[in-house]
Design a protein around this motif. Structure first.
Motif, PDB file in Angstrom:
ATOM      1  N   TRP A  74       0.777  -1.255   0.024  1.00  0.00           N
ATOM      2  CA  TRP A  74       0.004  -0.110   0.135  1.00  0.00           C
ATOM      3  C   TRP A  74       0.807   1.330  -0.046  1.00  0.00           C
ATOM      4  CZ3 TRP A  74      -4.126  -1.392   4.144  1.00  0.00           C
ATOM      5  CH2 TRP A  74      -5.216  -2.111   3.604  1.00  0.00           C
ATOM      6  N   ALA A  75       2.002   1.199   0.740  1.00  0.00           N
ATOM      7  CA  ALA A  75       2.783   2.448   0.753  1.00  0.00           C
ATOM      8  C   ALA A  75       3.473   2.609  -0.526  1.00  0.00           C
ATOM      9  CB  ALA A  75       3.738   2.289   2.139  1.00  0.00           C
ATOM     10  N   MET A  76       3.829   1.836  -1.465  1.00  0.00           N
ATOM     11  CA  MET A  76       4.497   1.846  -2.582  1.00  0.00           C
ATOM     12  C   MET A  76       3.705   1.933  -3.950  1.00  0.00           C
ATOM     13  SD  MET A  76       7.876  -0.592  -1.464  1.00  0.00           S
ATOM     14  CE  MET A  76       8.698  -0.134  -3.012  1.00  0.00           C
ATOM     15  N   CYS A  77       2.472   1.749  -3.604  1.00  0.00           N
ATOM     16  CA  CYS A  77       1.900   1.437  -5.071  1.00  0.00           C
ATOM     17  C   CYS A  77       1.258   2.645  -5.661  1.00  0.00           C
ATOM     18  CB  CYS A  77       0.567   0.610  -4.964  1.00  0.00           C
ATOM     19  SG  CYS A  77      -0.903   1.215  -4.003  1.00  0.00           S
ATOM     20  N   GLU A  78       0.790   2.785  -6.665  1.00  0.00           N
ATOM     21  CA  GLU A  78       0.265   4.334  -7.440  1.00  0.00           C
ATOM     22  C   GLU A  78      -1.043   4.645  -6.475  1.00  0.00           C
ATOM     23  OE1 GLU A  78       0.944   1.372  -8.832  1.00  0.00           O
ATOM     24  OE2 GLU A  78       2.046   1.482 -10.674  1.00  0.00           O
ATOM     25  N   ASP A  79      -1.200   5.943  -6.754  1.00  0.00           N
ATOM     26  CA  ASP A  79      -2.377   6.596  -6.115  1.00  0.00           C
ATOM     27  C   ASP A  79      -3.643   5.681  -6.767  1.00  0.00           C
ATOM     28  OD1 ASP A  79      -1.173   7.967  -4.495  1.00  0.00           O
ATOM     29  OD2 ASP A  79      -1.539   9.941  -5.588  1.00  0.00           O
ATOM     30  N   HIS A  80      -3.727   5.617  -8.164  1.00  0.00           N
ATOM     31  CA  HIS A  80      -4.853   4.981  -8.674  1.00  0.00           C
ATOM     32  C   HIS A  80      -5.224   3.455  -7.997  1.00  0.00           C
ATOM     33  CE1 HIS A  80      -1.909   3.147 -11.482  1.00  0.00           C
ATOM     34  NE2 HIS A  80      -2.661   2.157 -11.749  1.00  0.00           N
ATOM     35  N   ARG A  81      -4.188   2.761  -7.621  1.00  0.00           N
ATOM     36  CA  ARG A  81      -4.581   1.635  -7.038  1.00  0.00           C
ATOM     37  C   ARG A  81      -4.868   1.794  -5.550  1.00  0.00           C
ATOM     38  NH1 ARG A  81      -2.407  -2.430 -10.526  1.00  0.00           N
ATOM     39  NH2 ARG A  81      -1.100  -1.833 -12.072  1.00  0.00           N
ATOM     40  N   LEU A  82      -4.868   2.761  -5.251  1.00  0.00           N
ATOM     41  CA  LEU A  82      -5.216   3.007  -3.551  1.00  0.00           C
ATOM     42  C   LEU A  82      -6.678   3.675  -3.787  1.00  0.00           C
ATOM     43  CD1 LEU A  82      -2.416   4.740  -1.819  1.00  0.00           C
ATOM     44  CD2 LEU A  82      -3.300   2.490  -1.647  1.00  0.00           C
ATOM     45  N   GLY A  83      -7.490   3.513  -5.061  1.00  0.00           N
ATOM     46  CA  GLY A  83      -8.763   4.072  -5.309  1.00  0.00           C
ATOM     47  C   GLY A  83      -8.945   5.467  -5.821  1.00  0.00           C
ATOM     48  N   TYR A  84      -7.858   6.216  -5.919  1.00  0.00           N
ATOM     49  CA  TYR A  84      -7.948   7.718  -6.550  1.00  0.00           C
ATOM     50  C   TYR A  84      -8.098   7.624  -7.913  1.00  0.00           C
ATOM     51  CZ  TYR A  84      -6.764   8.890  -1.590  1.00  0.00           C
ATOM     52  OH  TYR A  84      -6.448   8.932  -0.198  1.00  0.00           O
ATOM     53  N   ASP A  85      -9.037   8.658  -8.509  1.00  0.00           N
ATOM     54  CA  ASP A  85      -9.243   8.857  -9.750  1.00  0.00           C
ATOM     55  C   ASP A  85      -8.102   9.658 -10.325  1.00  0.00           C
ATOM     56  OD1 ASP A  85      -9.883   9.401 -12.468  1.00  0.00           O
ATOM     57  OD2 ASP A  85     -11.997   9.470 -11.935  1.00  0.00           O
ATOM     58  N   PRO A  86      -7.167   9.313 -11.106  1.00  0.00           N
ATOM     59  CA  PRO A  86      -6.099  10.340 -11.666  1.00  0.00           C
ATOM     60  C   PRO A  86      -6.792  11.426 -12.511  1.00  0.00           C
ATOM     61  CG  PRO A  86      -5.986   8.154 -12.865  1.00  0.00           C
ATOM     62  CD  PRO A  86      -6.986   7.998 -11.769  1.00  0.00           C
ATOM     63  N   THR A  87      -8.054  11.486 -12.786  1.00  0.00           N
ATOM     64  CA  THR A  87      -8.424  12.454 -13.832  1.00  0.00           C
ATOM     65  C   THR A  87      -9.428  13.341 -13.138  1.00  0.00           C
ATOM     66  OG1 THR A  87     -10.705  11.199 -13.982  1.00  0.00           O
ATOM     67  CG2 THR A  87      -9.067  10.664 -15.575  1.00  0.00           C
ATOM     68  N   VAL A  88      -9.513  13.357 -11.730  1.00  0.00           N
ATOM     69  CA  VAL A  88      -9.837  14.245 -10.783  1.00  0.00           C
ATOM     70  C   VAL A  88      -8.894  14.621  -9.545  1.00  0.00           C
ATOM     71  CG1 VAL A  88     -11.498  15.027  -9.263  1.00  0.00           C
ATOM     72  CG2 VAL A  88     -12.036  13.408 -11.241  1.00  0.00           C
ATOM     73  N   ARG A  89      -8.156  15.761  -9.479  1.00  0.00           N
ATOM     74  CA  ARG A  89      -7.209  15.915  -8.779  1.00  0.00           C
ATOM     75  C   ARG A  89      -6.944  17.440  -8.375  1.00  0.00           C
ATOM     76  NH1 ARG A  89      -5.769  15.939 -13.979  1.00  0.00           N
ATOM     77  NH2 ARG A  89      -5.243  17.959 -14.957  1.00  0.00           N
ATOM     78  N   TYR A  90      -6.486  17.475  -7.017  1.00  0.00           N
ATOM     79  CA  TYR A  90      -6.298  18.583  -6.436  1.00  0.00           C
ATOM     80  C   TYR A  90      -5.051  19.288  -6.781  1.00  0.00           C
ATOM     81  CZ  TYR A  90      -6.614  22.114  -2.450  1.00  0.00           C
ATOM     82  OH  TYR A  90      -6.859  23.333  -1.914  1.00  0.00           O
TER      83      TYR A  90
END
Length: 401
Positions: A74-90
């Motif tokens: 979990w600490a090393m994986c990409e954000d999208h694998r943690l459930g975040y949508d890369p097309t919507v970002r802050y």
């Protein structure tokens, strides 16, 4: 370790996950852990199911190794694998949310700045549709940026045994191309500007985590309101009349049946003069009428409380525009019972509409296809008659104020 403790942990985690989806604009799915004594389980909350791992008993060496491996991954994986949508970002520099929308037609990605959330995702399962009001990031600043409505959702599930293909983007493009030049209908239906399906993850077994994003223009997104915001019965009549005029044009000129009229799918815009204009949205369940055949068993589709009798009972009668008109009657009956807007619905007593439509014309025995056009014509005449009178009363009320 007891089943009751584990079930309570699942329930608490489910509630927390529901809050995450509502609060985070870019949340597509969520991970979680349940800890009961020395028993640890990992949970994955997707849009159509909840997956749980085998027990990792941290009282044992093998269990501790499994748990440590999970935390490292979990600490090393990409954000999208943690459930975040890369097309919507802050964007931390501007303090704004940015939304990328891929367009299948132009093969171009459009970036928009989030201004407000019209609908957040309120369900644990399903397409988790969100709607945002946004403006183009590339705006030069010489003139106010056009505000648009962005719909963001998981791609619809495929049903191999379904009677008809549901392709929202294709249907919306057909509606845009055939009705776009008709000024009398402008702003009464979802006018697609751009949209496409974004594939987030590809697995060997299946394509996972596809999301659709659509941009709708030609509506005044800045003053878009839901049906609960109407101020009077007269405004409700005007909104409903506009929506059903658009619905009829879409059926007759585009050959597309909406199939999901509900209180959530009818909205409106209010102009500077206080006049309202109805808007029909959400073509997730829309299909081409040519795909509906007598020999097929019709789908049971739509919003449950407003389904037509034939739809609810899954009768063998082919679905027509009259099923949507019947849904409208149930919507009006419901609003006439609980109140037409938020203020009325919060009152402790019952409410009743002062207007009625002869429901005999949608008797199940009269809903054969050869009578459908004539009956829709009758219904339109009734609704438009009420609309004309309602507009006059709204204008008179504004003058008196």
């Amino acid at each position: 370790r007891f089943p009751s403790e584990q079930n309570r942990a699942y329930w608490q985690l489910s509630q927390r996950t529901h809050t995450l989806h509502s609060a985070q604009l870019n949340r597509r799915f969520a991970w979680g852990l349940t800890v009961c004594g020395t028993h640890v389980r990992a949970c994955l909350f997707g849009n159509d199911d909840i997956l749980t791992s085998e027990v990792m008993d941290v009282a044992t060496e093998s269990g501790r190794k499994q748990f440590a491996t999970l935390l490292v991954n979990w600490a090393m994986c990409e954000d999208h694998r943690l459930g975040y949508d890369p097309t919507v970002r802050y964007n931390g520099e501007t303090g704004q949310w940015e939304i990328d929308v891929w367009d299948d037609e132009s093969r171009v990605t459009h970036t928009y700045i989030h201004e407000r959330t019209l609908f957040d995702t309120s369900s644990q399962f399903g397409r988790r549709t969100r709607c945002f009001i946004a403006s183009a990031k590339e705006n030069s600043g010489e003139q106010p940026a056009q505000k648009v409505l962005i719909k963001d959702a998981w791609a619809p599930a495929e049903f191999p045994d379904s009677e008809a293909v549901r392709d929202e983007l294709s249907n919306l493009r057909t509606i845009r191309d055939k009705l776009g030049a008709d000024d009398t209908l402008a702003g009464t239906y979802s006018h697609l500007e751009a949209g496409g399906v974004v594939q987030q993850i590809q697995t060997k077994q299946r394509t996972a985590d596809d999301t659709t994003e659509s941009i709708f223009a030609d509506i005044d997104a800045a003053v878009l309101e839901d049906l609960k915001s109407v101020r009077s019965v007269d405004e409700l009549i005007v909104v409903v009349s506009d929506v059903m005029a658009a619905h009829t044009a879409i059926v007759r000129r585009c050959g597309i049946l909406h199939r999901d009229l509900s209180t959530n799918n009818i909205m409106f815009c209010r102009d500077d003069d206080g006049m309202v204009r109805g808007l029909l949205i959400d073509f997730d369940n829309a299909v081409l009428q040519s795909d509906l055949h007598d020999e097929q068993r019709p789908d049971q589709i739509g919003t449950f409380p407003y389904m037509s009798i034939g739809n609810l009972e899954q009768s063998s009668v082919k679905r027509t525009a009259l099923d949507d008109w019947e849904s409208l009657i149930y919507i009006l009956c419901w609003l006439g019972t609980i109140g037409i807007n938020r203020e009325d619905q919060e009152k402790p007593h019952a409410h009743h509409l002062d207007y009625s439509i002869d429901t005999a014309i949608v008797d199940p025995f009269a809903r054969r296809a050869e009578f459908a056009n004539a009956i829709v014509d009758d219904l339109l005449r009734v609704v438009q008659k009420y609309r004309k009178a309602a507009l006059e009363r709204i204008k008179d009320a504004q003058i008196s104020e």
